[in-house]
Write an enzyme that holds these catalytic residues in place. Structure first.
Site, PDB file in Angstrom:
ATOM      1  N   SER A  56      35.618  48.312  36.160  1.00  0.00           N
ATOM      2  CA  SER A  56      35.080  47.790  37.426  1.00  0.00           C
ATOM      3  C   SER A  56      35.991  48.196  38.579  1.00  0.00           C
ATOM      4  O   SER A  56      35.529  48.736  39.591  1.00  0.00           O
ATOM      5  CB  SER A  56      35.008  46.259  37.424  1.00  0.00           C
ATOM      6  N   SER A  57      37.276  47.924  38.400  1.00  0.00           N
ATOM      7  CA  SER A  57      38.255  48.200  39.457  1.00  0.00           C
ATOM      8  C   SER A  57      38.416  49.687  39.702  1.00  0.00           C
ATOM      9  O   SER A  57      38.899  50.098  40.752  1.00  0.00           O
ATOM     10  CB  SER A  57      39.619  47.622  39.083  1.00  0.00           C
ATOM     11  N   TYR A 146      33.204  44.853  26.580  1.00  0.00           N
ATOM     12  CA  TYR A 146      33.569  44.324  27.904  1.00  0.00           C
ATOM     13  C   TYR A 146      32.537  43.262  28.284  1.00  0.00           C
ATOM     14  O   TYR A 146      31.398  43.582  28.599  1.00  0.00           O
ATOM     15  CB  TYR A 146      33.587  45.480  28.916  1.00  0.00           C
ATOM     16  N   LYS A 174      37.208  42.469  25.939  1.00  0.00           N
ATOM     17  CA  LYS A 174      37.851  42.204  27.218  1.00  0.00           C
ATOM     18  C   LYS A 174      36.976  41.168  27.876  1.00  0.00           C
ATOM     19  O   LYS A 174      35.831  41.444  28.226  1.00  0.00           O
ATOM     20  CB  LYS A 174      37.908  43.468  28.071  1.00  0.00           C
ATOM     21  N   SER A 176      35.880  38.793  30.695  1.00  0.00           N
ATOM     22  CA  SER A 176      35.966  38.470  32.114  1.00  0.00           C
ATOM     23  C   SER A 176      35.068  37.309  32.504  1.00  0.00           C
ATOM     24  O   SER A 176      34.865  37.049  33.693  1.00  0.00           O
ATOM     25  CB  SER A 176      35.630  39.704  32.955  1.00  0.00           C
ATOM     26  N   GLY A 199      40.317  38.345  31.271  1.00  0.00           N
ATOM     27  CA  GLY A 199      39.807  39.081  32.427  1.00  0.00           C
ATOM     28  C   GLY A 199      40.174  38.459  33.765  1.00  0.00           C
ATOM     29  O   GLY A 199      40.855  39.086  34.576  1.00  0.00           O
ATOM     30  N   ASP A 201      41.967  37.201  36.642  1.00  0.00           N
ATOM     31  CA  ASP A 201      43.399  37.166  36.942  1.00  0.00           C
ATOM     32  C   ASP A 201      43.838  35.776  37.400  1.00  0.00           C
ATOM     33  O   ASP A 201      44.994  35.397  37.231  1.00  0.00           O
ATOM     34  CB  ASP A 201      43.726  38.186  38.040  1.00  0.00           C
ATOM     35  N   GLU A 202      42.888  35.058  37.996  1.00  0.00           N
ATOM     36  CA  GLU A 202      43.199  33.731  38.539  1.00  0.00           C
ATOM     37  C   GLU A 202      43.510  32.725  37.430  1.00  0.00           C
ATOM     38  O   GLU A 202      44.034  31.644  37.696  1.00  0.00           O
ATOM     39  CB  GLU A 202      42.004  33.205  39.360  1.00  0.00           C
ATOM     40  N   GLY A 218      42.142  43.349  37.594  1.00  0.00           N
ATOM     41  CA  GLY A 218      41.905  44.163  38.781  1.00  0.00           C
ATOM     42  C   GLY A 218      42.936  43.989  39.879  1.00  0.00           C
ATOM     43  O   GLY A 218      43.060  44.840  40.754  1.00  0.00           O
TER      44      GLY A 218
HETATM   45  C1  LIG Z   1      34.780  40.021  38.079  1.00  0.00           C
HETATM   46  C2  LIG Z   1      35.913  40.964  37.935  1.00  0.00           C
HETATM   47  O1  LIG Z   1      35.918  42.037  38.494  1.00  0.00           O
HETATM   48  N1  LIG Z   1      36.907  40.577  37.159  1.00  0.00           N
HETATM   49  C3  LIG Z   1      38.094  41.340  36.967  1.00  0.00           C
HETATM   50  C4  LIG Z   1      38.276  41.647  35.544  1.00  0.00           C
HETATM   51  O2  LIG Z   1      38.098  40.852  34.699  1.00  0.00           O
HETATM   52  C5  LIG Z   1      39.296  40.545  37.474  1.00  0.00           C
HETATM   53  O3  LIG Z   1      40.467  41.235  37.167  1.00  0.00           O
HETATM   54  C6  LIG Z   1      39.182  40.337  38.961  1.00  0.00           C
HETATM   55  O4  LIG Z   1      39.260  41.567  39.629  1.00  0.00           O
HETATM   56  C7  LIG Z   1      40.280  39.430  39.496  1.00  0.00           C
HETATM   57  O5  LIG Z   1      40.319  38.282  38.745  1.00  0.00           O
HETATM   58  C8  LIG Z   1      40.104  39.114  40.968  1.00  0.00           C
HETATM   59  O6  LIG Z   1      39.038  38.241  41.166  1.00  0.00           O
HETATM   60  C1  LIG Z   2      39.482  44.330  34.767  1.00  0.00           C
HETATM   61  C2  LIG Z   2      38.789  45.039  35.758  1.00  0.00           C
HETATM   62  O1  LIG Z   2      38.797  44.609  36.861  1.00  0.00           O
HETATM   63  C3  LIG Z   2      38.137  46.284  35.425  1.00  0.00           C
HETATM   64  O2  LIG Z   2      37.240  46.330  34.619  1.00  0.00           O
HETATM   65  O3  LIG Z   2      38.494  47.309  35.982  1.00  0.00           O
END
Ligand SMILES: CC(=O)N[C@H](C=O)[C@@H](O)[C@H](O)[C@H](O)CO
Ligand SMILES: CC(=O)C(=O)O
Length: 312
Positions: A56-57, A146, A174, A176, A199, A201-202, A218
Protein backbone atom coordinates in the site's frame (compact mmCIF):
# COMPACT_ATOMS: atom_id res chain seq x y z
CA UNK A 1 28.36 -37.22 17.50
CA UNK A 2 27.29 -34.71 14.94
CA UNK A 3 25.51 -31.41 15.12
CA UNK A 4 22.22 -31.48 13.32
CA UNK A 5 21.54 -28.21 11.58
CA UNK A 6 18.42 -26.65 12.98
CA UNK A 7 16.07 -25.10 10.48
CA UNK A 8 15.28 -21.54 11.39
CA UNK A 9 11.72 -21.01 12.52
CA UNK A 10 9.68 -18.66 10.36
CA UNK A 11 8.69 -16.67 13.44
CA UNK A 12 12.40 -16.02 14.02
CA UNK A 13 13.17 -15.35 10.40
CA UNK A 14 10.47 -12.71 10.12
CA UNK A 15 10.90 -11.17 13.55
CA UNK A 16 11.24 -7.45 13.96
CA UNK A 17 10.66 -4.22 12.13
CA UNK A 18 9.93 -4.37 8.42
CA UNK A 19 9.09 -0.91 7.08
CA UNK A 20 6.71 -0.70 4.17
CA UNK A 21 8.89 0.61 1.36
CA UNK A 22 7.92 3.86 -0.41
CA UNK A 23 7.79 4.37 -4.16
CA UNK A 24 10.69 6.61 -5.16
CA UNK A 25 10.21 8.88 -8.14
CA UNK A 26 12.27 11.23 -10.26
CA UNK A 27 11.11 14.82 -10.28
CA UNK A 28 9.12 14.03 -13.44
CA UNK A 29 7.15 11.31 -11.60
CA UNK A 30 8.80 8.26 -13.16
CA UNK A 31 10.21 5.49 -10.97
CA UNK A 32 13.78 6.29 -9.88
CA UNK A 33 16.23 3.42 -9.56
CA UNK A 34 18.89 5.56 -7.91
CA UNK A 35 16.51 7.04 -5.35
CA UNK A 36 15.10 3.59 -4.66
CA UNK A 37 18.59 2.32 -3.90
CA UNK A 38 19.31 5.31 -1.67
CA UNK A 39 16.16 4.61 0.34
CA UNK A 40 17.23 0.97 0.79
CA UNK A 41 20.62 2.12 2.08
CA UNK A 42 18.88 4.40 4.54
CA UNK A 43 16.92 1.45 5.92
CA UNK A 44 20.02 -0.75 6.16
CA UNK A 45 21.77 1.98 8.15
CA UNK A 46 18.73 2.38 10.37
CA UNK A 47 19.10 -1.26 11.37
CA UNK A 48 15.67 -2.59 10.38
CA UNK A 49 15.21 -6.32 9.82
CA UNK A 50 13.48 -6.22 6.45
CA UNK A 51 11.31 -4.40 3.94
CA UNK A 52 7.84 -4.86 2.52
CA UNK A 53 8.12 -3.76 -1.09
CA UNK A 54 5.36 -2.55 -3.43
CA UNK A 55 2.58 -2.65 -0.83
CA UNK A 56 0.00 0.00 0.00
CA UNK A 57 2.70 2.44 1.09
CA UNK A 58 4.59 1.63 -2.09
CA UNK A 59 1.59 2.96 -4.05
CA UNK A 60 1.32 -0.41 -5.78
CA UNK A 61 -2.18 0.36 -6.87
CA UNK A 62 -0.83 3.23 -9.02
CA UNK A 63 2.23 1.49 -10.46
CA UNK A 64 2.55 -0.51 -13.67
CA UNK A 65 3.87 -4.07 -13.75
CA UNK A 66 7.12 -2.73 -15.24
CA UNK A 67 7.44 -0.06 -12.53
CA UNK A 68 7.05 -2.71 -9.87
CA UNK A 69 9.66 -4.98 -11.42
CA UNK A 70 12.10 -2.10 -11.68
CA UNK A 71 11.57 -1.16 -8.03
CA UNK A 72 12.01 -4.71 -6.75
CA UNK A 73 15.15 -5.21 -8.85
CA UNK A 74 16.65 -2.01 -7.44
CA UNK A 75 15.74 -3.03 -3.89
CA UNK A 76 17.22 -6.52 -4.27
CA UNK A 77 20.42 -5.11 -5.79
CA UNK A 78 21.06 -3.21 -2.54
CA UNK A 79 19.38 -5.40 0.05
CA UNK A 80 20.01 -9.01 -0.89
CA UNK A 81 21.54 -10.83 2.03
CA UNK A 82 21.21 -7.78 4.27
CA UNK A 83 17.46 -7.48 4.78
CA UNK A 84 14.48 -9.82 4.65
CA UNK A 85 12.51 -8.84 1.59
CA UNK A 86 8.80 -9.45 1.20
CA UNK A 87 7.48 -8.50 -2.23
CA UNK A 88 3.83 -7.62 -2.52
CA UNK A 89 2.80 -8.90 -5.95
CA UNK A 90 -0.98 -8.55 -6.15
CA UNK A 91 -2.24 -6.55 -9.13
CA UNK A 92 -6.00 -7.08 -8.93
CA UNK A 93 -5.89 -9.45 -11.90
CA UNK A 94 -4.40 -12.91 -11.73
CA UNK A 95 -2.30 -12.67 -14.90
CA UNK A 96 -0.20 -9.65 -13.90
CA UNK A 97 0.12 -10.92 -10.33
CA UNK A 98 1.46 -14.24 -11.62
CA UNK A 99 4.01 -12.38 -13.70
CA UNK A 100 5.17 -10.42 -10.66
CA UNK A 101 5.26 -13.55 -8.48
CA UNK A 102 7.54 -15.31 -10.98
CA UNK A 103 9.72 -12.24 -11.24
CA UNK A 104 9.98 -11.92 -7.44
CA UNK A 105 10.97 -15.57 -7.10
CA UNK A 106 13.61 -15.18 -9.79
CA UNK A 107 15.18 -12.39 -7.72
CA UNK A 108 15.26 -14.55 -4.58
CA UNK A 109 12.92 -12.65 -2.27
CA UNK A 110 12.21 -14.16 1.16
CA UNK A 111 8.44 -14.18 0.61
CA UNK A 112 5.72 -12.84 -1.62
CA UNK A 113 2.46 -11.32 -0.38
CA UNK A 114 -0.92 -10.45 -1.85
CA UNK A 115 -4.09 -8.55 -0.99
CA UNK A 116 -7.38 -10.03 -2.19
CA UNK A 117 -8.77 -8.77 -5.50
CA UNK A 118 -10.61 -5.48 -4.99
CA UNK A 119 -13.67 -3.76 -6.59
CA UNK A 120 -15.86 -6.79 -7.38
CA UNK A 121 -16.93 -8.58 -4.21
CA UNK A 122 -15.78 -12.10 -4.98
CA UNK A 123 -16.70 -15.28 -3.14
CA UNK A 124 -14.07 -16.88 -0.91
CA UNK A 125 -13.34 -19.65 -3.38
CA UNK A 126 -12.41 -17.11 -6.07
CA UNK A 127 -10.09 -15.32 -3.68
CA UNK A 128 -8.47 -18.61 -2.66
CA UNK A 129 -8.00 -19.55 -6.28
CA UNK A 130 -6.46 -16.16 -7.04
CA UNK A 131 -3.99 -16.46 -4.14
CA UNK A 132 -3.15 -20.10 -4.86
CA UNK A 133 -2.51 -19.37 -8.53
CA UNK A 134 -0.17 -16.54 -7.58
CA UNK A 135 1.56 -18.80 -5.06
CA UNK A 136 1.92 -21.61 -7.63
CA UNK A 137 3.77 -19.17 -9.90
CA UNK A 138 6.45 -18.88 -7.19
CA UNK A 139 6.57 -22.50 -6.05
CA UNK A 140 9.80 -22.12 -4.05
CA UNK A 141 8.80 -18.96 -2.23
CA UNK A 142 6.79 -18.52 0.94
CA UNK A 143 3.45 -16.74 0.64
CA UNK A 144 1.97 -14.19 3.01
CA UNK A 145 -1.68 -13.18 2.99
CA UNK A 146 -2.27 -9.44 3.27
CA UNK A 147 -5.44 -8.81 5.27
CA UNK A 148 -6.53 -5.18 5.03
CA UNK A 149 -10.34 -5.23 5.10
CA UNK A 150 -10.86 -1.47 5.49
CA UNK A 151 -9.23 -0.89 2.10
CA UNK A 152 -9.73 -4.17 0.26
CA UNK A 153 -13.38 -4.59 1.24
CA UNK A 154 -12.84 -8.27 2.16
CA UNK A 155 -11.69 -9.67 5.47
CA UNK A 156 -9.84 -12.89 6.03
CA UNK A 157 -12.51 -15.18 7.48
CA UNK A 158 -11.77 -18.42 9.27
CA UNK A 159 -13.14 -20.33 6.28
CA UNK A 160 -10.82 -18.59 3.83
CA UNK A 161 -7.90 -18.84 6.25
CA UNK A 162 -8.40 -22.61 6.64
CA UNK A 163 -8.65 -23.06 2.89
CA UNK A 164 -5.37 -21.16 2.42
CA UNK A 165 -3.65 -23.13 5.20
CA UNK A 166 -3.85 -26.19 2.94
CA UNK A 167 -1.20 -24.53 0.80
CA UNK A 168 2.13 -25.36 2.51
CA UNK A 169 3.72 -22.20 1.14
CA UNK A 170 1.31 -20.04 3.15
CA UNK A 171 3.38 -19.14 6.19
CA UNK A 172 1.76 -15.99 7.48
CA UNK A 173 -0.60 -13.05 7.47
CA UNK A 174 0.23 -9.39 7.40
CA UNK A 175 -2.69 -8.20 9.43
CA UNK A 176 -3.81 -4.62 8.94
CA UNK A 177 -7.31 -5.02 10.35
CA UNK A 178 -8.00 -2.95 13.44
CA UNK A 179 -9.08 -5.67 15.94
CA UNK A 180 -5.90 -6.92 17.58
CA UNK A 181 -7.80 -10.09 18.43
CA UNK A 182 -7.56 -11.06 14.76
CA UNK A 183 -3.85 -11.57 15.41
CA UNK A 184 -4.59 -13.98 18.25
CA UNK A 185 -7.01 -15.90 16.03
CA UNK A 186 -4.63 -16.21 13.08
CA UNK A 187 -1.91 -17.43 15.42
CA UNK A 188 -4.27 -19.95 16.99
CA UNK A 189 -5.47 -21.25 13.61
CA UNK A 190 -2.03 -21.11 12.02
CA UNK A 191 -0.01 -22.87 14.72
CA UNK A 192 3.20 -22.23 16.55
CA UNK A 193 5.37 -21.28 13.59
CA UNK A 194 2.72 -19.23 11.78
CA UNK A 195 3.91 -15.69 11.17
CA UNK A 196 1.60 -12.77 11.89
CA UNK A 197 2.72 -9.20 11.29
CA UNK A 198 1.09 -6.25 12.98
CA UNK A 199 -0.29 -3.80 10.42
CA UNK A 200 -1.72 -0.73 12.19
CA UNK A 201 1.27 1.28 13.38
CA UNK A 202 -0.89 3.01 15.97
CA UNK A 203 -1.24 -0.27 17.88
CA UNK A 204 2.15 -1.84 17.29
CA UNK A 205 2.61 -2.79 20.95
CA UNK A 206 -0.94 -4.17 21.02
CA UNK A 207 -0.33 -6.39 18.02
CA UNK A 208 2.99 -7.64 19.35
CA UNK A 209 1.40 -8.39 22.70
CA UNK A 210 -1.35 -10.42 21.00
CA UNK A 211 1.20 -12.58 19.21
CA UNK A 212 2.60 -10.75 16.19
CA UNK A 213 6.30 -11.60 15.78
CA UNK A 214 6.96 -8.31 14.09
CA UNK A 215 5.45 -5.41 12.29
CA UNK A 216 5.14 -4.12 8.75
CA UNK A 217 4.15 -0.49 8.69
CA UNK A 218 3.63 2.50 6.49
CA UNK A 219 4.98 5.08 8.92
CA UNK A 220 8.05 3.18 10.13
CA UNK A 221 10.17 4.83 7.47
CA UNK A 222 9.60 8.27 8.97
CA UNK A 223 10.82 7.14 12.39
CA UNK A 224 12.42 3.66 12.31
CA UNK A 225 14.34 4.43 15.51
CA UNK A 226 11.10 4.56 17.51
CA UNK A 227 9.69 1.28 16.20
CA UNK A 228 13.02 -0.48 16.70
CA UNK A 229 13.14 0.82 20.25
CA UNK A 230 9.58 -0.29 21.03
CA UNK A 231 10.36 -3.74 19.68
CA UNK A 232 13.51 -3.99 21.79
CA UNK A 233 11.65 -2.88 24.92
CA UNK A 234 8.88 -5.43 24.32
CA UNK A 235 11.46 -8.22 24.10
CA UNK A 236 12.57 -7.22 27.59
CA UNK A 237 9.00 -6.94 28.86
CA UNK A 238 9.43 -3.22 29.48
CA UNK A 239 5.83 -2.40 28.65
CA UNK A 240 5.54 0.95 30.41
CA UNK A 241 8.43 2.40 28.45
CA UNK A 242 7.16 0.92 25.19
CA UNK A 243 3.74 2.44 25.82
CA UNK A 244 5.20 5.92 26.25
CA UNK A 245 6.86 5.63 22.86
CA UNK A 246 3.69 4.26 21.26
CA UNK A 247 1.68 7.23 22.50
CA UNK A 248 4.30 9.64 21.19
CA UNK A 249 4.34 7.78 17.85
CA UNK A 250 0.57 8.10 17.59
CA UNK A 251 0.77 11.85 17.95
CA UNK A 252 3.35 11.88 15.19
CA UNK A 253 1.09 9.78 12.93
CA UNK A 254 -1.73 12.28 13.56
CA UNK A 255 0.62 15.03 12.39
CA UNK A 256 1.65 13.02 9.31
CA UNK A 257 -2.03 12.74 8.38
CA UNK A 258 -2.94 16.37 9.06
CA UNK A 259 -1.91 17.92 5.75
CA UNK A 260 -3.93 18.55 2.61
CA UNK A 261 -1.51 16.32 0.73
CA UNK A 262 -1.36 12.56 1.13
CA UNK A 263 0.37 10.99 4.15
CA UNK A 264 3.06 9.37 1.99
CA UNK A 265 3.91 12.74 0.45
CA UNK A 266 4.27 14.08 3.99
CA UNK A 267 6.51 11.17 5.00
CA UNK A 268 8.72 11.68 1.95
CA UNK A 269 9.12 15.36 2.87
CA UNK A 270 9.98 14.34 6.43
CA UNK A 271 12.66 11.99 5.04
CA UNK A 272 14.13 14.92 3.15
CA UNK A 273 14.15 17.13 6.24
CA UNK A 274 15.45 14.51 8.66
CA UNK A 275 17.91 12.60 6.46
CA UNK A 276 18.47 14.63 3.32
CA UNK A 277 16.89 11.85 1.28
CA UNK A 278 15.16 12.98 -1.91
CA UNK A 279 12.67 10.38 -3.15
CA UNK A 280 10.10 12.50 -4.99
CA UNK A 281 6.44 12.95 -4.16
CA UNK A 282 3.39 10.71 -4.69
CA UNK A 283 1.67 9.57 -7.84
CA UNK A 284 -1.72 10.94 -8.91
CA UNK A 285 -4.53 10.54 -7.82
CA UNK A 286 -2.74 10.90 -4.46
CA UNK A 287 -2.30 14.60 -3.74
CA UNK A 288 1.13 16.18 -3.29
CA UNK A 289 1.89 18.61 -0.51
CA UNK A 290 0.79 22.25 -0.56
CA UNK A 291 2.88 25.20 0.65
CA UNK A 292 1.07 25.05 3.99
CA UNK A 293 1.83 21.33 4.29
CA UNK A 294 5.56 22.09 4.17
CA UNK A 295 5.19 23.79 7.54
CA UNK A 296 3.49 20.70 8.96
CA UNK A 297 6.34 18.56 7.62
CA UNK A 298 8.89 20.81 9.35
CA UNK A 299 7.02 20.61 12.61
CA UNK A 300 6.64 16.83 12.32
CA UNK A 301 10.32 16.29 11.53
CA UNK A 302 11.20 18.33 14.60
CA UNK A 303 8.81 16.37 16.82
CA UNK A 304 10.27 13.09 15.54
CA UNK A 305 13.84 14.26 16.21
CA UNK A 306 12.87 15.34 19.73
CA UNK A 307 11.05 12.07 20.41
CA UNK A 308 14.00 10.02 19.16
CA UNK A 309 16.37 12.07 21.34
CA UNK A 310 14.12 11.45 24.33
CA UNK A 311 13.40 7.74 23.94
CA UNK A 312 15.61 5.98 21.43
C1 LIG B 1 -4.50 1.02 6.29
C2 LIG B 1 -3.03 0.99 6.11
O1 LIG B 1 -2.50 1.49 5.15
N1 LIG B 1 -2.34 0.39 7.06
C3 LIG B 1 -0.92 0.32 7.07
C4 LIG B 1 -0.47 -1.07 7.08
O2 LIG B 1 -0.97 -1.89 7.76
C5 LIG B 1 -0.39 1.04 8.31
O3 LIG B 1 0.99 0.86 8.39
C6 LIG B 1 -0.73 2.50 8.24
O4 LIG B 1 -0.06 3.11 7.17
C7 LIG B 1 -0.35 3.24 9.52
O5 LIG B 1 -0.87 2.56 10.60
C8 LIG B 1 -0.80 4.68 9.51
O6 LIG B 1 -2.18 4.77 9.66
C1 LIG C 1 2.06 -1.82 5.56
C2 LIG C 1 1.77 -0.97 4.48
O1 LIG C 1 1.45 0.14 4.71
C3 LIG C 1 1.93 -1.46 3.12
O2 LIG C 1 1.27 -2.39 2.71
O3 LIG C 1 2.73 -0.92 2.38
Amino acid sequence: MYLKEKKMMNVEKFQGILPAFYACYEDNGEVSVERTKALVRYFIEAGVQGLYVNGSSGECIYLSVEDRKQILEAVMAEAKGKLRIIAHVACNNTKDSVELAKHAESLGVDAIAAIPPIYFRLPSYSIAEYWNTISAAAPNTDFIIYNIPQLAGVSLSKELFMEMKKNPRVIGVKNSSMPVQDIQNYKAWGGEDFVVFNGPDEQFIGGRTMGACGGIGGTYGAMPELFLKMNALLKENRMEEARKIQFAVNEIITLLCSGHGNMYAMIKEVLKLRKGLVVGSVRSPLSPLTEADLEIAKKTAKVIDETVARFA
